[in-house]
Design an enzyme around this catalytic site. Structure first.
Site, mmCIF file in Angstrom:
data_model
loop_
_atom_site.group_PDB
_atom_site.id
_atom_site.type_symbol
_atom_site.label_atom_id
_atom_site.label_comp_id
_atom_site.label_asym_id
_atom_site.label_seq_id
_atom_site.Cartn_x
_atom_site.Cartn_y
_atom_site.Cartn_z
ATOM 1 N N ASN A 187 79.715 -5.701 4.541
ATOM 2 C CA ASN A 187 78.921 -5.687 3.304
ATOM 3 C C ASN A 187 78.467 -4.248 3.085
ATOM 4 O OD1 ASN A 187 76.335 -5.211 4.660
ATOM 5 N ND2 ASN A 187 76.613 -7.312 5.395
ATOM 6 N N ASP A 207 82.660 -10.001 10.123
ATOM 7 C CA ASP A 207 81.728 -8.881 10.388
ATOM 8 C C ASP A 207 80.931 -9.176 11.660
ATOM 9 O OD1 ASP A 207 79.212 -7.305 8.198
ATOM 10 O OD2 ASP A 207 80.238 -6.596 9.997
HETATM 11 N N1 APR Z 1 89.102 -13.053 12.755
HETATM 12 C C1 APR Z 1 89.820 -13.075 11.606
HETATM 13 N N2 APR Z 1 89.355 -13.588 10.455
HETATM 14 C C2 APR Z 1 88.108 -14.123 10.482
HETATM 15 C C3 APR Z 1 87.296 -14.134 11.637
HETATM 16 C C4 APR Z 1 87.853 -13.568 12.814
HETATM 17 N N3 APR Z 1 87.174 -13.528 13.956
HETATM 18 N N4 APR Z 1 86.106 -14.728 11.322
HETATM 19 C C5 APR Z 1 86.178 -15.078 10.029
HETATM 20 N N5 APR Z 1 87.380 -14.732 9.508
HETATM 21 C C6 APR Z 1 87.916 -14.942 8.164
HETATM 22 C C7 APR Z 1 87.268 -15.999 7.318
HETATM 23 O O1 APR Z 1 87.702 -17.290 7.700
HETATM 24 C C8 APR Z 1 87.794 -15.592 5.956
HETATM 25 O O2 APR Z 1 89.102 -16.066 5.792
HETATM 26 O O3 APR Z 1 87.721 -13.741 7.431
HETATM 27 C C9 APR Z 1 87.841 -14.052 6.054
HETATM 28 C C10 APR Z 1 86.719 -13.337 5.323
HETATM 29 O O4 APR Z 1 85.528 -14.103 5.433
HETATM 30 P P1 APR Z 1 84.091 -13.431 5.717
HETATM 31 O O5 APR Z 1 84.028 -12.961 7.096
HETATM 32 O O6 APR Z 1 83.060 -14.414 5.246
HETATM 33 O O7 APR Z 1 84.054 -12.137 4.785
HETATM 34 P P2 APR Z 1 83.868 -11.993 3.209
HETATM 35 O O8 APR Z 1 84.253 -13.213 2.457
HETATM 36 O O9 APR Z 1 84.539 -10.681 2.876
HETATM 37 O O10 APR Z 1 82.281 -11.842 3.054
HETATM 38 C C11 APR Z 1 81.675 -10.674 3.560
HETATM 39 O O11 APR Z 1 80.134 -11.928 4.846
HETATM 40 O O12 APR Z 1 79.888 -11.794 7.092
HETATM 41 C C12 APR Z 1 79.373 -11.360 5.913
HETATM 42 O O13 APR Z 1 78.476 -9.201 6.422
HETATM 43 C C13 APR Z 1 79.523 -9.875 5.737
HETATM 44 O O14 APR Z 1 78.113 -9.829 3.830
HETATM 45 C C14 APR Z 1 79.457 -9.752 4.258
HETATM 46 C C15 APR Z 1 80.221 -10.985 3.788
#
Ligand code: APR
Length: 174
Positions: A24, A34
């Site tokens: 983020n 993240d």
């Molecule tokens: N490895 C690979 N992919 C992952 C993992 C992992 N360990 N954990 C989650 N994902 C996938 C999710 O299932 C989704 O398909 O990553 C993709 C992106 O999801 P998010 O992590 O929620 O990211 P995003 O949608 O870009 O939102 C970002 O979420 O975690 C917070 O700090 C971050 O505020 C920011 C927001």
């Protein structure tokens, strides 16, 4: 193109030179990928992130990987989906372009991406996959120094969306 592959897995386990974090704009950690990356890298990652002064949506900043197998983490905040009329598509495209450009500047040859913005940020995964595949494939075509890009999908639905997007891209570009 064998320089781009799509797998199902946990990006913190990727053995690539760099992994990309769907961050983020604060760069101070969060949930989803993240949170997983910060947990796996350890507290030094947050300490370095705190020196970066945040990051605009679509831009990218780089840190060390610390306890991760990857030497580097490239942090890029994706757009929050607001219905599609707020420049979300071009901002998501920027995430991939800017991450790849930064990787090249650091002589990174292999890089793993998560599916940026398709979790908490609710970007429709089919459209996100089309954008990601288009940006990655077109970048690889003109930048030979990047040897290998892996899209690491966390679940089957996401993996299928990226596989479909790659098939469509290859059909349109052969
Ligand atoms: N490895 C690979 N992919 C992952 C993992 C992992 N360990 N954990 C989650 N994902 C996938 C999710 O299932 C989704 O398909 O990553 C993709 C992106 O999801 P998010 O992590 O929620 O990211 P995003 O949608 O870009 O939102 C970002 O979420 O975690 C917070 O700090 C971050 O505020 C920011 C927001």
């Amino acid at each position: 193109m064998e320089r781009f592959s799509i797998i199902k897995g946990d990006i913190v386990k990727a053995k690539t030179d760099a992994i990309v974090n769907a961050a983020n704009t604060s760069l101070l950690g969060g949930g989803g990928v993240d949170g997983a990356i910060h947990r796996a890298a350890g507290k030094e990652l947050l300490a370095e992130c705190e020196t970066l002064g945040g990051c605009k949506t679509g831009e990218a900043k780089i840190t060390k990987g610390y306890k991760l197998k990857a030497k580097f983490v490239i942090h890029t905040p994706g757009p929050i989906w607001r219905g599609g009329k707020w420049d979300e598509e071009s901002l998501l495209a920027n995430c991939y372009q800017n991450s790849l450009q930064l990787a090249e500047q650091y002589d990174i040859q292999t890089i793993a991406f998560p599916s940026i913005s398709t979790g908490v940020y609710r970007f429709p995964v089919g459209l996100a996959a089309e954008i990601a595949v288009r940006e990655i494939m077109s970048y690889l075509e003109v930048h030979p120094k990047i040897q290998n890009v892996v899209m690491v999908c966390f679940d089957d639905d996401t993996k299928l969306a990226y596989q479909n997007a790659l098939e469509q891209y290859q059909k349109a570009h052969t």
